[in-house]
Design an enzyme around this catalytic site. Structure first.
Site, mmCIF file in Angstrom:
data_model
loop_
_atom_site.group_PDB
_atom_site.id
_atom_site.type_symbol
_atom_site.label_atom_id
_atom_site.label_comp_id
_atom_site.label_asym_id
_atom_site.label_seq_id
_atom_site.Cartn_x
_atom_site.Cartn_y
_atom_site.Cartn_z
ATOM 1 N N HIS A 26 0.857 -1.205 0.000
ATOM 2 C CA HIS A 26 0.000 0.000 0.000
ATOM 3 C C HIS A 26 0.890 1.251 0.000
ATOM 4 O O HIS A 26 0.964 1.986 1.005
ATOM 5 C CB HIS A 26 -0.871 -0.074 1.257
ATOM 6 C CG HIS A 26 -2.016 0.895 1.334
ATOM 7 N ND1 HIS A 26 -1.850 2.251 1.227
ATOM 8 C CD2 HIS A 26 -3.337 0.693 1.532
ATOM 9 C CE1 HIS A 26 -3.028 2.839 1.369
ATOM 10 N NE2 HIS A 26 -3.952 1.905 1.555
ATOM 11 N N GLU A 73 -0.790 1.886 -5.421
ATOM 12 C CA GLU A 73 -0.567 0.643 -4.689
ATOM 13 C C GLU A 73 -0.504 -0.571 -5.612
ATOM 14 O O GLU A 73 -1.363 -0.746 -6.472
ATOM 15 C CB GLU A 73 -1.707 0.458 -3.675
ATOM 16 C CG GLU A 73 -1.887 1.663 -2.777
ATOM 17 C CD GLU A 73 -3.220 1.643 -2.027
ATOM 18 O OE1 GLU A 73 -3.735 0.557 -1.725
ATOM 19 O OE2 GLU A 73 -3.761 2.735 -1.777
HETATM 20 O O1 TA6 Z 1 -6.160 1.640 -0.579
HETATM 21 C C1 TA6 Z 1 -7.093 2.646 -0.362
HETATM 22 C C2 TA6 Z 1 -7.774 2.399 0.961
HETATM 23 O O2 TA6 Z 1 -8.377 1.131 0.993
HETATM 24 C C3 TA6 Z 1 -8.772 3.553 1.197
HETATM 25 O O3 TA6 Z 1 -10.107 3.172 0.966
HETATM 26 C C4 TA6 Z 1 -8.443 4.069 2.563
HETATM 27 O O4 TA6 Z 1 -9.304 3.735 3.545
HETATM 28 C C5 TA6 Z 1 -7.005 3.612 2.744
HETATM 29 O O5 TA6 Z 1 -6.829 2.442 2.040
HETATM 30 C C6 TA6 Z 1 -6.369 3.592 4.114
HETATM 31 O O6 TA6 Z 1 -6.789 2.544 4.918
HETATM 32 P P1 TA6 Z 1 -6.301 2.433 6.418
HETATM 33 O O7 TA6 Z 1 -6.952 1.193 6.962
HETATM 34 O O8 TA6 Z 1 -4.811 2.316 6.403
HETATM 35 O O9 TA6 Z 1 -6.752 3.696 7.108
#
Ligand code: TA6
Length: 299
Positions: A169, A272
């Protein structure tokens, strides 16, 4: 295991050290003649990467919380065995659990190429099986030269087949979000999380002037973040992934996150390397799969 023992076993003088990071988190610090990187053992979380002739490439929130059981906001959280809310059962936290666990150092090496390689390891235990009832081994292999290479190697050590999703991510540092474009996804379909996962087609490069949360499908292509403000192009190549997620929470959602500065969204962008939506990692006993990203900078 204490830092001194970890150092005796794994330090590479002049290239790799194990230090006491913020929040008493053991951190591995790597230096080559071209770049440096830092990786927290908690979550196998690469949170810093900087070629010597460039600014930091990974974004890390000024308000990031260094605490066991919570992922750092920024860097490259390892999201597995599920991505986002593709939960194996209701009520689980988003993005899996390995980003919130302490990993072990399996090995370190100075390669003939001059790159430094670090291998981190985690496997299932009683706690993980309560969340996800499967046996596995996961390795995060970080190889640093000029390019940062991060590979998440997953193996099914169970007697049954299992399926998972996941992501590296990656949060990138940008000069100003309004002066960035993402190249490499023209003509690809995406699922728009902000419109009930409606499927749409990308036309041209991506400009970001508002919240974006898109899951691009059926794409193994390299992406470029073209940053006019910092005058650099971040190249994100990948293998073992047919999903690319592009995310910026924009102001309102950034303000709602306690580990995100209110205006931090202007200096970050997530591109990502993922296996998500219909891009399942399905492994029979003994099989393995690797999700890999190679990150580099062109001036
Ligand atoms: O990858 C994008 C995502 O899934 C968003 O929808 C957002 O919520 C982000 O990741 C961050 O997630 P987290 O659980 O690290 O706050």
């Amino acid at each position: 295991m204490d830092l001194q023992t970890l150092r005796e076993q794994h330090a590479l003088p002049g290239h790799l050290d194990i230090i006491d990071g913020p929040g008493e988190m053991p951190v591995i610090s790597i230096r080559t003649d071209k770049a440096m990187a830092k990786i927290a053992l908690h979550g196998a979380h690469v949170f810093h990467y900087q070629p010597h002739d460039s600014q930091p490439v990974l974004w890390l929130s000024n308000s990031a919380v260094y605490q066991h059981g919570k992922a750092l906001r920024g860097g490259i959280p390892v999201c597995w065995p599920w991505f986002s809310d593709q939960l194996p059962k209701p009520g689980l936290p988003a993005h899996g659990f390995v980003r919130n666990r302490l990993w072990d150092i399996e090995s370190t090496a100075l390669l003939d190429s001059g790159e430094v390689q670090l291998r981190l390891f985690i496997k299932d235990d009683e706690n993980s099986r309560e969340l996800w009832p499967h046996a596995f081994e996961a390795r995060l292999i970080v190889t640093l030269g000029t390019t940062l290479k991060v590979a998440l190697h997953l193996m099914n050590t169970d007697e049954q087949a299992w399926e998972s999703t996941g992501a590296l991510h990656s949060y990138f540092q940008v000069g100003d979000i309004g002066q960035c474009q993402v190249e490499g996804l023209d003509g690809r379909d995406f699922l728009d999380k902000n419109s009930g996962f409606e499927r749409r087609r990308q036309e041209g490069d991506i400009d970001i002037g508002q919240e974006i949360d898109r899951v691009y499908v059926d794409t193994g292509d390299t992406c470029i973040i073209d940053d006019a403000d910092l005058k650099r192009r971040i190249k994100i190549a990948k293998r073992g992934s047919l999903t690319t997620v592009v995310w910026n929470p924009w102001q309102e959602k950034a303000v709602a996150m306690s580990d995100f500065d209110d205006d931090g969204y202007r200096q970050m962008l997530c591109v990502e390397t993922a296996c998500a939506s219909g891009d399942w990692i399905r492994l029979s006993p003994g099989e393995s799969h690797t999700i890999e990203t190679h990150i580099s900078v062109d001036a």
